[in-house]
Design a protein around this motif. Structure first.
Motif, short mmCIF file in Angstrom:
data_model
loop_
_atom_site.label_atom_id
_atom_site.label_comp_id
_atom_site.label_asym_id
_atom_site.label_seq_id
_atom_site.Cartn_x
_atom_site.Cartn_y
_atom_site.Cartn_z
N CYS A 133 54.68 42.04 56.72
CA CYS A 133 55.46 42.98 56.30
C CYS A 133 56.66 42.25 55.19
CB CYS A 133 56.21 43.98 57.43
SG CYS A 133 57.33 44.97 56.99
N CYS A 134 56.80 42.76 54.16
CA CYS A 134 57.81 42.25 53.38
C CYS A 134 58.88 43.42 52.93
CB CYS A 134 57.56 41.54 52.21
SG CYS A 134 56.53 42.60 51.04
N ILE A 135 59.87 43.18 52.58
CA ILE A 135 61.10 44.00 52.14
C ILE A 135 61.23 43.67 50.75
CG2 ILE A 135 63.19 45.07 52.31
CD1 ILE A 135 62.74 44.77 55.62
N SER A 136 61.50 44.76 49.81
CA SER A 136 61.99 44.39 48.54
C SER A 136 62.73 45.58 47.90
CB SER A 136 60.50 44.26 47.60
OG SER A 136 60.88 43.83 46.37
N ASN A 137 63.10 45.21 46.69
CA ASN A 137 63.64 46.36 45.96
C ASN A 137 63.06 46.97 44.83
OD1 ASN A 137 64.09 44.48 44.21
ND2 ASN A 137 66.24 44.48 43.97
N ASP A 138 61.67 46.42 44.88
CA ASP A 138 60.88 46.71 43.67
C ASP A 138 59.41 46.87 44.05
OD1 ASP A 138 59.72 47.21 41.11
OD2 ASP A 138 59.62 45.02 40.69
N THR A 139 58.89 48.25 43.86
CA THR A 139 57.45 48.14 44.17
C THR A 139 56.43 47.41 43.72
OG1 THR A 139 57.81 50.81 44.27
CG2 THR A 139 55.59 49.85 44.36
N ALA A 140 56.38 46.92 42.56
CA ALA A 140 55.65 46.13 42.10
C ALA A 140 55.68 44.41 42.70
CB ALA A 140 55.88 45.74 40.55
N HIS A 141 56.98 44.11 43.09
CA HIS A 141 57.13 42.85 43.59
C HIS A 141 56.38 42.96 45.04
CE1 HIS A 141 59.32 40.08 46.05
NE2 HIS A 141 59.34 39.00 45.28
N VAL A 170 37.46 34.32 57.61
CA VAL A 170 36.74 35.32 56.46
C VAL A 170 37.30 36.39 56.80
CG1 VAL A 170 34.77 36.27 55.79
CG2 VAL A 170 34.55 34.04 56.64
N ILE A 171 37.77 37.36 55.86
CA ILE A 171 38.41 38.43 55.71
C ILE A 171 37.33 39.57 55.77
CG2 ILE A 171 39.53 40.24 54.60
CD1 ILE A 171 41.61 38.26 53.45
N VAL A 172 37.56 40.30 56.92
CA VAL A 172 36.41 41.29 57.38
C VAL A 172 36.75 42.71 56.71
CG1 VAL A 172 35.14 42.64 58.97
CG2 VAL A 172 35.50 40.23 59.38
N ASP A 173 38.12 42.86 56.91
CA ASP A 173 38.65 44.08 56.29
C ASP A 173 40.10 43.97 55.96
OD1 ASP A 173 38.93 46.70 55.40
OD2 ASP A 173 38.80 47.73 57.32
N TYR A 174 40.83 44.64 55.08
CA TYR A 174 42.19 44.56 55.07
C TYR A 174 43.07 46.13 54.54
CZ TYR A 174 41.79 43.80 50.01
OH TYR A 174 41.72 44.20 48.50
N SER A 175 43.98 46.06 54.73
CA SER A 175 44.53 47.42 54.20
C SER A 175 46.26 47.12 53.91
CB SER A 175 44.53 48.52 55.25
OG SER A 175 45.33 48.25 56.49
N THR A 176 46.53 47.68 52.96
CA THR A 176 48.14 47.56 52.61
C THR A 176 48.64 48.90 52.46
OG1 THR A 176 47.56 47.48 50.23
CG2 THR A 176 47.58 45.37 51.28
N GLU A 177 50.10 48.78 52.67
CA GLU A 177 50.67 50.13 52.35
C GLU A 177 52.11 49.85 51.78
OE1 GLU A 177 52.23 53.92 55.02
OE2 GLU A 177 51.09 52.35 56.08
N ILE A 178 52.62 50.75 50.89
CA ILE A 178 53.93 50.59 50.51
C ILE A 178 54.80 51.74 51.11
CG2 ILE A 178 55.38 50.45 48.42
CD1 ILE A 178 53.65 48.10 48.87
N ILE A 179 55.83 51.48 51.48
CA ILE A 179 56.61 52.63 52.31
C ILE A 179 58.07 52.58 51.38
CG2 ILE A 179 57.78 53.61 54.15
CD1 ILE A 179 55.77 51.94 55.68
N ILE A 188 59.31 48.75 51.55
CA ILE A 188 58.84 48.18 52.57
C ILE A 188 57.08 47.94 52.09
CG2 ILE A 188 58.01 47.85 54.91
CD1 ILE A 188 60.63 49.52 55.45
N GLY A 189 56.59 46.75 52.11
CA GLY A 189 55.33 46.48 51.96
C GLY A 189 54.58 46.06 53.37
N ALA A 190 53.63 46.73 53.71
CA ALA A 190 53.03 46.23 55.04
C ALA A 190 51.54 46.27 54.86
CB ALA A 190 53.22 47.23 56.21
N GLY A 191 50.91 45.20 55.41
CA GLY A 191 49.72 44.79 55.51
C GLY A 191 48.96 44.45 56.74
N VAL A 224 57.62 36.09 54.90
CA VAL A 224 57.36 37.38 55.33
C VAL A 224 57.39 37.30 56.85
CG1 VAL A 224 56.13 38.27 53.26
CG2 VAL A 224 55.05 37.09 55.10
N SER A 225 57.28 38.38 57.41
CA SER A 225 57.22 38.68 58.90
C SER A 225 55.64 38.90 58.86
CB SER A 225 58.08 39.85 59.56
OG SER A 225 59.22 39.53 59.35
#
Length: 93
Positions: A57-65, A84-93, A3-6, A38-39
């Protein structure tokens, strides 16, 4: 399952009402949903005119994807001239 979330904090300049903000945010959300499948939703600061927080959020079977998808979404938002993007964060679960 990967699961990739941002989260992206956005500044929106040159607007004077919540109606204008909602039009811009809705347009960005719809374009991202149709292009990347994506959601995504506005998750905070709904009542502030010139600020928005989007979560996606996106769901995949590969971390790189999943990492690639999150990066592409952030680049897509960054290339949109209305925000304009002020800040962002991403997380791979």
């Amino acid at each position: 399952m990967i699961i990739g979330a941002g989260q992206v904090d956005l500044s929106i300049g040159g607007i004077f009402s919540l109606k204008e903000k909602r039009q811009i945010i809705k347009s960005i959300i719809n374009r991202i949903q149709s292009r990347f499948n994506v959601s995504i939703a506005e998750v905070d600061a709904q009542d502030k005119w010139q600020y928005s927080v989007l979560g996606f959020c996106c769901i995949s079977n590969d971390t790189a994807h999943a990492n690639s998808m999150l990066s592409k979404i952030i680049n897509f938002i960054e290339n949109d001239g209305r925000v304009v993007i002020v800040d962002y964060s991403t997380e791979i679960i």
